[in-house]
Design a protein around this motif. Structure first.
Motif, PDB file in Angstrom:
ATOM      1  N   GLY A  55       0.828  -1.199   0.000  1.00 48.05           N
ATOM      2  CA  GLY A  55       0.000   0.000   0.000  1.00 48.05           C
ATOM      3  C   GLY A  55       0.856   1.240   0.000  1.00 48.05           C
ATOM      4  O   GLY A  55       2.007   1.219   0.444  1.00 48.05           O
ATOM      5  N   GLU A  79      -1.277  -2.688   4.290  1.00 45.12           N
ATOM      6  CA  GLU A  79      -1.364  -1.534   3.397  1.00 45.12           C
ATOM      7  C   GLU A  79      -1.803  -0.265   4.124  1.00 45.12           C
ATOM      8  O   GLU A  79      -1.588   0.844   3.653  1.00 45.12           O
ATOM      9  N   PHE A  80      -2.407  -0.401   5.301  1.00 43.55           N
ATOM     10  CA  PHE A  80      -2.828   0.765   6.070  1.00 43.55           C
ATOM     11  C   PHE A  80      -1.653   1.464   6.757  1.00 43.55           C
ATOM     12  O   PHE A  80      -1.793   2.598   7.222  1.00 43.55           O
ATOM     13  N   ASP A 111      -6.547   4.321  11.444  1.00 44.44           N
ATOM     14  CA  ASP A 111      -7.167   3.572  10.351  1.00 44.44           C
ATOM     15  C   ASP A 111      -8.510   4.178   9.930  1.00 44.44           C
ATOM     16  O   ASP A 111      -8.971   3.956   8.802  1.00 44.44           O
ATOM     17  N   THR A 123      -9.010   5.597   3.144  1.00 49.64           N
ATOM     18  CA  THR A 123      -9.886   5.108   2.084  1.00 49.64           C
ATOM     19  C   THR A 123      -9.023   4.376   1.068  1.00 49.64           C
ATOM     20  O   THR A 123      -8.041   4.937   0.569  1.00 49.64           O
ATOM     21  N   ARG A 124      -9.365   3.133   0.771  1.00 53.55           N
ATOM     22  CA  ARG A 124      -8.589   2.339  -0.190  1.00 53.55           C
ATOM     23  C   ARG A 124      -8.941   2.721  -1.638  1.00 53.55           C
ATOM     24  O   ARG A 124     -10.092   2.958  -1.959  1.00 53.55           O
ATOM     25  N   VAL A 148      -5.279   5.563   0.242  1.00 54.20           N
ATOM     26  CA  VAL A 148      -4.168   4.598   0.195  1.00 54.20           C
ATOM     27  C   VAL A 148      -4.323   3.752  -1.048  1.00 54.20           C
ATOM     28  O   VAL A 148      -5.360   3.122  -1.254  1.00 54.20           O
ATOM     29  N   VAL A 196      -3.734   0.557  -3.142  1.00 57.33           N
ATOM     30  CA  VAL A 196      -3.549  -0.855  -2.785  1.00 57.33           C
ATOM     31  C   VAL A 196      -3.054  -1.601  -4.011  1.00 57.33           C
ATOM     32  O   VAL A 196      -3.604  -1.484  -5.105  1.00 57.33           O
TER      33      VAL A 196
END
Length: 369
Positions: A36, A164-165, A338, A342-343, A365, A367
């Motif tokens: 990420g 990824e966070f 967290d 937002t992915r 973020v 991914v």
């Protein structure tokens, strides 16, 4: 080996996903397979040409992933380790020796030049140089090359916290939280006002909550950010467009003023309001980047009344110390960073960049598969 990166061929232009070649690692470099990558407003500034970089270039400086290979002199991480990538530093200058790596004497060359110190690039395309090494990593790609100094090994990762966070801990979250913990250092019961509730500002709010500040006042015109600020610790929020006088609104909450203020906007008007929000004495830390040269005007009387205006860079933090601490605070339920994330799938990078510009997402973020 090959990687797919987001490549900018001109400042202000779009990023295109293109293949590049990663050359041999230097002795103190680490190759990371990305999981990420957070997007920071500093990336937007570089993409727009506000921070000048030679073209073509690859951005991204909030990376998280898994070590794929290490250089011959690397002994702090090994293949298979989960890592977070932060800003780079030399480790040898006076500031690094004093545990202030964000003020490393080689910071501009290591983080803003697009090359290694010897002028070579970590990436090429058709045998031509591609400028990476942005904040020591250029992590908008399937792989990134980082230095051993800015590769932070993840301590045992808590269940429920995806790898990824973790990338935003390398810059935006680090900067906001580090400014509170390392620069302002409030005591329990002292008040703080945070101007601008993006990723940096909300991280400052969360750190102020950990420090026991009261009140914690968040100021932002965006209607989605104020409720989020209260969810992560703000005791009060103010819509600057919804009041006749911001300073009077803060005084209504904090009486004589707050002890500390954090400016994440960088405009002259916001800096002046941040100074005016302080009691006597009080300290304002300004973090927002408007331009490489950004003239502001303040009232000297504010300083003569015992108020201090200071700058900040990367929260004056050692990433190897603060990042594990922030993860531990998350584990304790005291630092819910967290909630800011937002992915976005990597191919939707332009959507993610626009989400930052518009304020639709606090911390996008990217991914990677």
């Amino acid at each position: 080996m090959k990687a797919t990166v987001a490549l900018w061929k001109e400042p202000g232009g779009p990023a295109s996903l293109e293949p590049v070649e990663i050359g041999a690692l230097a002795a103190r470099e680490v190759l990371v397979r990305m999981s990420g990558g957070g997007i920071c407003r500093t990336d937007l500034a570089a993409a727009a040409g506000i921070v000048p970089l030679p073209v073509p270039f690859v951005l991204g400086h909030e990376g998280a992933g898994v070590v794929e290979a290490v250089g011959a002199a690397v002994d702090t991480v090994e293949v298979g380790d989960e890592v977070i990538l932060s800003f780079d530093s030399c480790g040898d200058c006076v500031q690094c020796a004093a545990n202030h790596p964000a003020f490393c004497e080689l910071f501009p060359a290591l983080n803003y030049s697009g090359t290694r110190l010897d002028g070579s690039t970590t990436l090429t395309q058709d045998d031509l140089p591609v400028h990476g090494s942005w904040l020591g990593q250029s992590s908008f790609g399937t792989y990134a090359v980082a230095g051993v100094r800015n590769t932070v090994k993840v301590p045992t990762r808590p269940a429920g916290l995806p790898l990824e966070f973790l990338g935003p801990l390398g810059c935006g979250v680090l900067a906001g939280a580090g400014t509170v913990f390392n620069v302002l250092r409030p005591q329990p019961g002292q008040g703080i006002a945070v101007f601008g509730l993006g990723g940096v500002g909300l991280s400052a709010v969360m750190a102020a909550t950990v420090a026991g500040c009261h009140p914690i006042i968040g100021i932002d015109p965006h209607p989605r950010r104020r409720p989020l600020a209260q969810e992560v610790g703000a005791t009060h929020t103010i819509d600057p467009g919804g009041v006749d006088d911001i300073d009077r609104a803060i005084a209504h909450i904090a009486g004589a003023g707050v002890d500390f203020a954090v400016d994440t906007v960088g405009s002259g008007a916001v800096v002046r309001h941040a100074l005016m929000s302080l009691r006597m004495p009080g300290v304002c830390a300004t973090l927002g980047l408007q331009a490489m040269k950004n003239d502001i005007t303040i009232d000297q009387g504010h300083l003569q009344m015992g108020r201090t205006l200071t700058g900040g860079l990367e929260g004056d933090a050692d990433p190897h110390t603060l990042i594990p601490h922030l993860i531990d605070l998350w584990r304790q339920g005291r630092f819910p960073f967290d909630q800011l994330i937002t992915r976005f799938p990597f191919p939707r990078i332009e959507d993610a960049l626009e989400a930052v510009r518009s304020g639709k997402a606090v911390k996008p973020v990217l991914v990677f598969d």
